[in-house]
Design an enzyme around this catalytic site. Sequence first.
Site, PDB file in Angstrom:
ATOM      1  N   TYR A  34      25.431  55.255  15.503  1.00 41.25           N
ATOM      2  CA  TYR A  34      25.077  54.028  14.784  1.00 41.25           C
ATOM      3  C   TYR A  34      26.285  53.459  14.054  1.00 41.25           C
ATOM      4  CZ  TYR A  34      23.675  51.318  10.703  1.00 41.25           C
ATOM      5  OH  TYR A  34      23.605  50.365   9.721  1.00 41.25           O
ATOM      6  N   LYS A  58      14.461  39.480  18.589  1.00 40.53           N
ATOM      7  CA  LYS A  58      13.947  39.972  19.871  1.00 40.53           C
ATOM      8  C   LYS A  58      12.567  40.596  19.715  1.00 40.53           C
ATOM      9  CE  LYS A  58      15.293  43.070  23.687  1.00 40.53           C
ATOM     10  NZ  LYS A  58      16.284  44.094  24.125  1.00 40.53           N
ATOM     11  N   THR A 114      11.902  43.812  18.576  1.00 32.44           N
ATOM     12  CA  THR A 114      11.873  45.204  19.014  1.00 32.44           C
ATOM     13  C   THR A 114      10.914  45.979  18.119  1.00 32.44           C
ATOM     14  OG1 THR A 114      13.758  45.737  17.594  1.00 32.44           O
ATOM     15  CG2 THR A 114      14.240  45.103  19.867  1.00 32.44           C
ATOM     16  N   ARG A 161      20.498  67.116  10.262  1.00 36.70           N
ATOM     17  CA  ARG A 161      20.795  66.426  11.508  1.00 36.70           C
ATOM     18  C   ARG A 161      22.290  66.525  11.801  1.00 36.70           C
ATOM     19  NH1 ARG A 161      19.808  60.453   8.986  1.00 36.70           N
ATOM     20  NH2 ARG A 161      21.896  60.069   8.192  1.00 36.70           N
ATOM     21  N   LYS A 174      28.461  49.942  14.639  1.00 34.66           N
ATOM     22  CA  LYS A 174      28.638  48.930  13.600  1.00 34.66           C
ATOM     23  C   LYS A 174      30.125  48.725  13.293  1.00 34.66           C
ATOM     24  CE  LYS A 174      26.120  46.824  11.615  1.00 34.66           C
ATOM     25  NZ  LYS A 174      25.580  45.471  11.933  1.00 34.66           N
ATOM     26  N   THR A 221      27.520  47.832   7.251  1.00 35.60           N
ATOM     27  CA  THR A 221      27.049  48.972   6.471  1.00 35.60           C
ATOM     28  C   THR A 221      28.209  49.767   5.900  1.00 35.60           C
ATOM     29  OG1 THR A 221      25.920  51.122   6.678  1.00 35.60           O
ATOM     30  CG2 THR A 221      26.948  50.249   8.647  1.00 35.60           C
ATOM     31  N   ASP A 222      27.943  50.521   4.836  1.00 34.39           N
ATOM     32  CA  ASP A 222      28.981  51.396   4.291  1.00 34.39           C
ATOM     33  C   ASP A 222      29.213  52.613   5.178  1.00 34.39           C
ATOM     34  OD1 ASP A 222      26.591  52.704   3.775  1.00 34.39           O
ATOM     35  OD2 ASP A 222      26.962  53.031   1.638  1.00 34.39           O
ATOM     36  N   GLU A 223      28.318  52.866   6.126  1.00 34.25           N
ATOM     37  CA  GLU A 223      28.457  54.047   6.965  1.00 34.25           C
ATOM     38  C   GLU A 223      29.676  53.981   7.881  1.00 34.25           C
ATOM     39  OE1 GLU A 223      25.009  55.909   8.606  1.00 34.25           O
ATOM     40  OE2 GLU A 223      23.668  54.842   7.253  1.00 34.25           O
TER      41      GLU A 223
END
Length: 352
Positions: A155, A32, A34, A287, A159, A130-132
């Site tokens: 996020y 796209k 972005t 954060r 995912k 992702t591992d997150e």
Amino acid sequence: MRLMVTGGAGFIGSAVVRRAIDAGDTVLNVDKLTYAANLDNIASVADHPNYQFSQSDICDMPKMAQLITEFKPDCVMNLAAETHVDRSIDGPGAFIQTNIVGTYSLLEASREFRKSGNAPSGFRFHHISTDEVFGSLGPTGEFTEDSPYQPNSPYSAAKASSDMLARAWRETFGLDVIVTNCSNNYGPYQFPEKLIPVVIIAALEGRDIPIYGKGDNIRDWLYVEDHADALLLVARKGKSGETYNVGGRAERTNLELVKMICTVLDDELSNSPHRPHESLIKFVSDRPGHDHRYAINCDKIERELGWQPSVSVEEGMRQTVLWYLNNKEWWEAIRGKGFDVAKRQGLGQQKS
């Protein structure tokens, strides 16, 4: 192989595109474009006869169906995603749209292509994650392919949702789906909002190097070219329905990593007025929802497919720092488009 790579103008996607073209594959890059995408990332292959590009949104299902039908890929590799945790805190809506709705759109277009009878034998959908999605680890242990999903940021939640969609389209509709979950990537062409390019550019300019909290958050670092090789190997030889973890076997705290970068800069810039660059480190408020530790167990992909990381974090970090030093025009052009590399994001709504 004929590969349709979504997000192929981004950081990891462009590495996959470059490696695939070098390997003799035919690639349709769908992006796209972005803010984090950059056609300069794939300039080296842009004129190659095996390369095609379409500026398209993966959420546009009719367009995805058209591209898949016309290109007839052996594999759709979905790397298109919003990925920056800090941005997901400030604006989660884009993450829901691209990471969830976009994945749904691609899965449906792929399912219809398979149903049409025009798909090549062995047509598959490779979803890159992702591992997150696994949340945060304690001081010991590693994420495996069987670890429970416990996402802690918008996020990672988006995912995780897309991973579940990929699984469901395999279980319900019989689509040949494989999923890979990777650790933190680093290397050339990474958009300058992520930790490593932020540190390098701040140090070069003599600005504060911001580190969240105490800098004791731990990540497993994976060189992007190693990751690209793993993804192409999984696309070719991965077993249908399987999930593969891809890691660098290189756990470092954020503070250790930043100090490593500063040491390389000290070595390379002996005349810099900012030496020692480590003196620029400034600890800032953490954060919200910051996972403390990630660590990937990649025994499965090593055992079953023969892949392993080839670049140590020390070697890879030196190569990365040198790339940013030698390609200032690349990140200066991004800043010239209005992106503020010094602006902190991810403040969100602080907990009381």
